[in-house]
Write a protein that holds these residues in place. Sequence first.
Motif, PDB file in Angstrom:
ATOM      1  N   ALA A 228      -1.780  65.322  12.875  1.00  0.00           N
ATOM      2  CA  ALA A 228      -0.916  64.470  11.803  1.00  0.00           C
ATOM      3  C   ALA A 228      -2.010  64.856  10.478  1.00  0.00           C
ATOM      4  CB  ALA A 228      -1.124  63.038  12.254  1.00  0.00           C
ATOM      5  N   ASP A 229      -3.384  64.908  10.485  1.00  0.00           N
ATOM      6  CA  ASP A 229      -3.831  65.340   9.112  1.00  0.00           C
ATOM      7  C   ASP A 229      -3.567  66.532   8.843  1.00  0.00           C
ATOM      8  OD1 ASP A 229      -5.027  62.819   9.264  1.00  0.00           O
ATOM      9  OD2 ASP A 229      -7.048  63.617  10.360  1.00  0.00           O
ATOM     10  N   PHE A 230      -3.486  67.587   9.705  1.00  0.00           N
ATOM     11  CA  PHE A 230      -3.092  68.928   9.434  1.00  0.00           C
ATOM     12  C   PHE A 230      -1.784  69.033   8.748  1.00  0.00           C
ATOM     13  CE2 PHE A 230      -1.543  73.329  10.496  1.00  0.00           C
ATOM     14  CZ  PHE A 230      -2.686  74.130  10.412  1.00  0.00           C
ATOM     15  N   LEU A 231      -0.746  68.215   9.165  1.00  0.00           N
ATOM     16  CA  LEU A 231       0.483  68.208   8.530  1.00  0.00           C
ATOM     17  C   LEU A 231       0.896  67.084   7.324  1.00  0.00           C
ATOM     18  CD1 LEU A 231       2.815  68.155  11.822  1.00  0.00           C
ATOM     19  CD2 LEU A 231       2.241  70.064  10.475  1.00  0.00           C
ATOM     20  N   CYS A 232      -0.383  66.274   7.041  1.00  0.00           N
ATOM     21  CA  CYS A 232      -0.488  65.253   5.847  1.00  0.00           C
ATOM     22  C   CYS A 232       0.745  64.294   6.261  1.00  0.00           C
ATOM     23  CB  CYS A 232      -0.312  66.015   4.501  1.00  0.00           C
ATOM     24  SG  CYS A 232      -1.342  67.251   4.074  1.00  0.00           S
ATOM     25  N   GLN A 233       0.572  63.916   7.483  1.00  0.00           N
ATOM     26  CA  GLN A 233       1.632  63.038   8.057  1.00  0.00           C
ATOM     27  C   GLN A 233       1.023  61.893   8.638  1.00  0.00           C
ATOM     28  OE1 GLN A 233       4.820  62.852   7.226  1.00  0.00           O
ATOM     29  NE2 GLN A 233       4.774  64.643   5.973  1.00  0.00           N
ATOM     30  N   SER A 234       1.255  60.695   8.744  1.00  0.00           N
ATOM     31  CA  SER A 234       0.673  59.651   9.799  1.00  0.00           C
ATOM     32  C   SER A 234       0.894  59.806  11.313  1.00  0.00           C
ATOM     33  CB  SER A 234       1.187  58.407   9.348  1.00  0.00           C
ATOM     34  OG  SER A 234       2.646  58.107   9.907  1.00  0.00           O
ATOM     35  N   VAL A 235       0.084  59.610  11.936  1.00  0.00           N
ATOM     36  CA  VAL A 235       0.182  59.624  13.451  1.00  0.00           C
ATOM     37  C   VAL A 235       1.582  59.090  13.875  1.00  0.00           C
ATOM     38  CG1 VAL A 235      -0.756  58.760  15.698  1.00  0.00           C
ATOM     39  CG2 VAL A 235      -2.347  59.647  13.969  1.00  0.00           C
ATOM     40  N   ARG A 236       1.890  57.697  13.604  1.00  0.00           N
ATOM     41  CA  ARG A 236       2.881  56.991  13.748  1.00  0.00           C
ATOM     42  C   ARG A 236       4.530  58.251  13.456  1.00  0.00           C
ATOM     43  NH1 ARG A 236       5.846  55.212  17.175  1.00  0.00           N
ATOM     44  NH2 ARG A 236       7.243  53.624  16.758  1.00  0.00           N
TER      45      ARG A 236
ATOM     46  N   ILE B 105       4.452  61.302  13.319  1.00  0.00           N
ATOM     47  CA  ILE B 105       4.550  62.712  14.348  1.00  0.00           C
ATOM     48  C   ILE B 105       5.009  62.103  15.701  1.00  0.00           C
ATOM     49  CG2 ILE B 105       3.203  64.281  13.122  1.00  0.00           C
ATOM     50  CD1 ILE B 105       1.004  63.695  15.148  1.00  0.00           C
ATOM     51  N   GLN B 106       4.614  60.527  16.053  1.00  0.00           N
ATOM     52  CA  GLN B 106       5.035  60.358  17.213  1.00  0.00           C
ATOM     53  C   GLN B 106       6.638  59.989  17.163  1.00  0.00           C
ATOM     54  OE1 GLN B 106       2.590  56.452  17.055  1.00  0.00           O
ATOM     55  NE2 GLN B 106       1.099  57.611  18.332  1.00  0.00           N
ATOM     56  N   LYS B 107       7.022  59.332  16.232  1.00  0.00           N
ATOM     57  CA  LYS B 107       8.548  59.345  16.026  1.00  0.00           C
ATOM     58  C   LYS B 107       9.124  60.794  16.035  1.00  0.00           C
ATOM     59  CE  LYS B 107       8.466  55.375  13.109  1.00  0.00           C
ATOM     60  NZ  LYS B 107       8.716  54.638  11.671  1.00  0.00           N
ATOM     61  N   TRP B 108       8.695  61.608  15.497  1.00  0.00           N
ATOM     62  CA  TRP B 108       9.106  63.073  15.691  1.00  0.00           C
ATOM     63  C   TRP B 108       9.254  63.497  16.940  1.00  0.00           C
ATOM     64  CZ3 TRP B 108       6.098  65.835  11.010  1.00  0.00           C
ATOM     65  CH2 TRP B 108       6.587  65.562   9.951  1.00  0.00           C
ATOM     66  N   ARG B 109       7.948  63.291  17.524  1.00  0.00           N
ATOM     67  CA  ARG B 109       8.186  63.699  19.331  1.00  0.00           C
ATOM     68  C   ARG B 109       9.561  62.960  19.844  1.00  0.00           C
ATOM     69  NH1 ARG B 109       2.570  62.919  19.375  1.00  0.00           N
ATOM     70  NH2 ARG B 109       2.907  60.996  20.709  1.00  0.00           N
ATOM     71  N   VAL B 110       9.341  61.727  19.619  1.00  0.00           N
ATOM     72  CA  VAL B 110      10.721  61.097  20.511  1.00  0.00           C
ATOM     73  C   VAL B 110      12.017  61.469  20.077  1.00  0.00           C
ATOM     74  CG1 VAL B 110      11.736  58.887  20.663  1.00  0.00           C
ATOM     75  CG2 VAL B 110       9.279  58.895  20.757  1.00  0.00           C
ATOM     76  N   THR B 111      12.153  61.816  18.772  1.00  0.00           N
ATOM     77  CA  THR B 111      13.601  62.359  18.310  1.00  0.00           C
ATOM     78  C   THR B 111      13.859  63.798  18.577  1.00  0.00           C
ATOM     79  OG1 THR B 111      12.983  62.856  16.093  1.00  0.00           O
ATOM     80  CG2 THR B 111      13.756  60.472  16.514  1.00  0.00           C
ATOM     81  N   GLY B 112      12.740  64.734  18.782  1.00  0.00           N
ATOM     82  CA  GLY B 112      12.690  65.940  18.801  1.00  0.00           C
ATOM     83  C   GLY B 112      12.673  66.740  17.878  1.00  0.00           C
ATOM     84  N   TYR B 113      12.397  65.858  16.504  1.00  0.00           N
ATOM     85  CA  TYR B 113      12.352  66.506  15.340  1.00  0.00           C
ATOM     86  C   TYR B 113      11.020  67.593  15.189  1.00  0.00           C
ATOM     87  CZ  TYR B 113      12.235  67.459  10.351  1.00  0.00           C
ATOM     88  OH  TYR B 113      11.767  67.777   9.100  1.00  0.00           O
ATOM     89  N   GLY B 114      10.076  67.024  15.501  1.00  0.00           N
ATOM     90  CA  GLY B 114       8.721  67.558  15.192  1.00  0.00           C
ATOM     91  C   GLY B 114       8.230  68.983  15.774  1.00  0.00           C
ATOM     92  N   PRO B 115       7.135  69.312  15.685  1.00  0.00           N
ATOM     93  CA  PRO B 115       6.502  70.475  16.310  1.00  0.00           C
ATOM     94  C   PRO B 115       6.447  70.532  17.881  1.00  0.00           C
ATOM     95  CG  PRO B 115       4.854  69.515  15.148  1.00  0.00           C
ATOM     96  CD  PRO B 115       6.237  68.648  14.813  1.00  0.00           C
ATOM     97  N   LYS B 116       6.213  71.738  18.173  1.00  0.00           N
ATOM     98  CA  LYS B 116       6.078  71.616  20.017  1.00  0.00           C
ATOM     99  C   LYS B 116       4.918  71.172  20.102  1.00  0.00           C
ATOM    100  CE  LYS B 116       8.372  76.145  20.459  1.00  0.00           C
ATOM    101  NZ  LYS B 116       8.245  77.445  20.711  1.00  0.00           N
TER     102      LYS B 116
END
Length: 82
Positions: free
Chosen positions: A28-36, A38-49
């Motif tokens: 999350a720090d690497f992407l300048c985003q919050s942990v929450r 990238i967690q949402k991205w994982r659930v929706t399939g939007y985020g990185p592998k």
Amino acid sequence: MLKTKAANDNNRPATDYLDGFIDEKTAADFLCQSVRTIQKWRVTGYGPKFYKSGRSVRYRRRDLLEWGEARRHGNTSQYSAA
């Protein structure tokens, strides 16, 4: 004979840095985003592998870089919300 120069003080090549696993807080720090986020991205399939073993979620920096580069735009006219 081809000699490679060490990429860091530990004499490991740069690929070790990019291919090593990091936790979701570091990702999350690497992407300048919050942990929450990238967690949402994982659930929706939007985020990185990502990799998951049990409850542990890990990312590779290389995957984060590739994911970010795929979303790079030169101007707003190139952006598609699809």
